[in-house]
Scaffold this active site. Structure first.
Site, PDB file in Angstrom:
ATOM      1  N   THR A 117     -22.281 -37.134 -20.573  1.00  0.00           N
ATOM      2  CA  THR A 117     -22.404 -36.452 -21.861  1.00  0.00           C
ATOM      3  C   THR A 117     -21.046 -36.087 -22.444  1.00  0.00           C
ATOM      4  OG1 THR A 117     -23.171 -34.381 -22.883  1.00  0.00           O
ATOM      5  CG2 THR A 117     -22.697 -34.313 -20.542  1.00  0.00           C
ATOM      6  N   TYR A 141     -24.191 -27.032 -18.361  1.00  0.00           N
ATOM      7  CA  TYR A 141     -24.661 -28.416 -18.517  1.00  0.00           C
ATOM      8  C   TYR A 141     -23.495 -29.383 -18.408  1.00  0.00           C
ATOM      9  CZ  TYR A 141     -26.169 -32.678 -20.883  1.00  0.00           C
ATOM     10  OH  TYR A 141     -26.414 -33.990 -21.204  1.00  0.00           O
TER      11      TYR A 141
END
Length: 337
Positions: A117, A141
């Protein structure tokens, strides 16, 4: 020779499964269906319901189906949730990935494609972000994904693995043929949520923060069509099979749109002038994330086919309308565990 796709019943995973099956690859999907949908899978894919951290199960699948590659999607992905539940994210995204990598090494799998990501870059400020930009994630995250990248690189050095890490920017849209899309009703992706509002699934849309250092005060993101992203995975697979080097690559188009830009495009494409509520910033949201996207073109020969925001929105809206009518799809082959 088969490919194991973990989390393949999820949004991005199901589109990659489509791309693989479309080229006659033999695909086995391992998914616990906590957020994925079995009816999103191509009927030619074998679905095994289970956990990626189940080493015995992974070993059995590798042996039974002759797995030669793993494409690893299974993960938790909601930034605000990672802030409130960091240990859940380190378990789901880091500890379970470690178990999967260990099982892969023990079973002799030599090629892995890892779903990462842009959140690993943290809050890099304005401008385009290349893969050389320092990784400095600002939420659990992003940290959980960066830890997994490090694990994969270290494991590759120790055990001779080939790998590609693909760092996604904002993924949106749906399969142009209507075979898959973002099916979760509780998704947090902007284009998904705005499409739900436009089709009457939600009552209204919130914009979280209008005081960022951007031209209109809202966050700017690089939106990539999910089918273009699926083709990037196929290109990465081709390169690894040809003996290509280990790579970490951004997946985006190299241009950004603000939240207000996206909302206006959804209104224009849908023909619906839906209500918008202004709310405070969410924790963990950087102001601007735009991909430096040249390296993936140079290294993999990847070229996007759907680089157009109204097209992305049109496909997302078509999928929402399809969900509203109810899907009538064939069921995939479900293997017993």
């Amino acid at each position: 020779m088969s490919i194991l796709v973990t989390g393949g019943a999820g949004y991005i995973g199901s589109h990659v499964v489509l791309a693989l099956v479309d080229r006659a690859e033999d695909v086995v999907v391992l998914d616990d269906l906590s957020t994925g949908f079995a009816d999103s899978l191509h009927p030619a894919a074998r679905l095994v319901v289970g956990d990626v951290s189940d080493a015995a199960l992974v070993a059995r699948l590798v042996a039974e189906y002759g797995i030669t590659e793993i494409i690893h999607f299974a993960a938790k992905i909601v930034v605000p949730d990672s802030v409130s539940d960091p240990l859940g994210y380190y378990l789901g995204n880091t500890a379970k990935t470690r178990s999967l990598f260990a099982a892969a090494v023990a079973a002799g799998v030599k090629r892995i494609i890892f779903s990462s990501t842009a959140a690993v870059y943290g809050d890099p400020g304005a401008g385009v972000i290349s893969e050389d930009h320092p990784a400095a994630p600002i939420n659990p995250y992003g940290r959980s994904k960066l830890m997994s990248e490090w694990m994969l690189a270290d494991t590759a050095r120790a055990h001779g693995l080939q790998y590609t890490v693909l760092r996604y920017f904002n993924v949106a849209g749906a399969d142009p043929e209507g075979r898959a899309g973002q099916s979760s009703r509780q998704a947090t992706h902007l284009i998904k949520v705005a499409s739900q509002v436009a089709t009457g699934e939600r009552a209204g849309l919130e914009i979280f923060g209008t005081d960022y250092a951007t031209p209109d005060g809202t966050c700017i993101r690089d939106y990539i069509h999910v089918s273009d992203l699926a083709r990037a995975h196929v290109a990465a697979l081709n390169a690894l099979r040809a003996g290509g080097q280990n790579l970490t690559l951004n997946c985006g188009y190299g241009r950004g749109y603000s939240v207000r830009d996206v909302v206006e495009v959804v209104k224009q494409v849908s023909g619906v002038d839906f209500p918008v509520k202004i709310s405070p910033r969410r924790s963990g949201d950087p102001a601007t994330l735009v991909a430096g996207a040249q390296r993936i073109r140079d290294e993999l020969g990847w070229e996007p086919l759907l680089d157009d925001l109204p097209t992305i929105v049109r496909h997302a809206l078509a999928w929402e309308r399809r969900l509203g009518r109810g899907k009538a799809q064939q069921s995939p082959q479900v293997a017993t565990v």
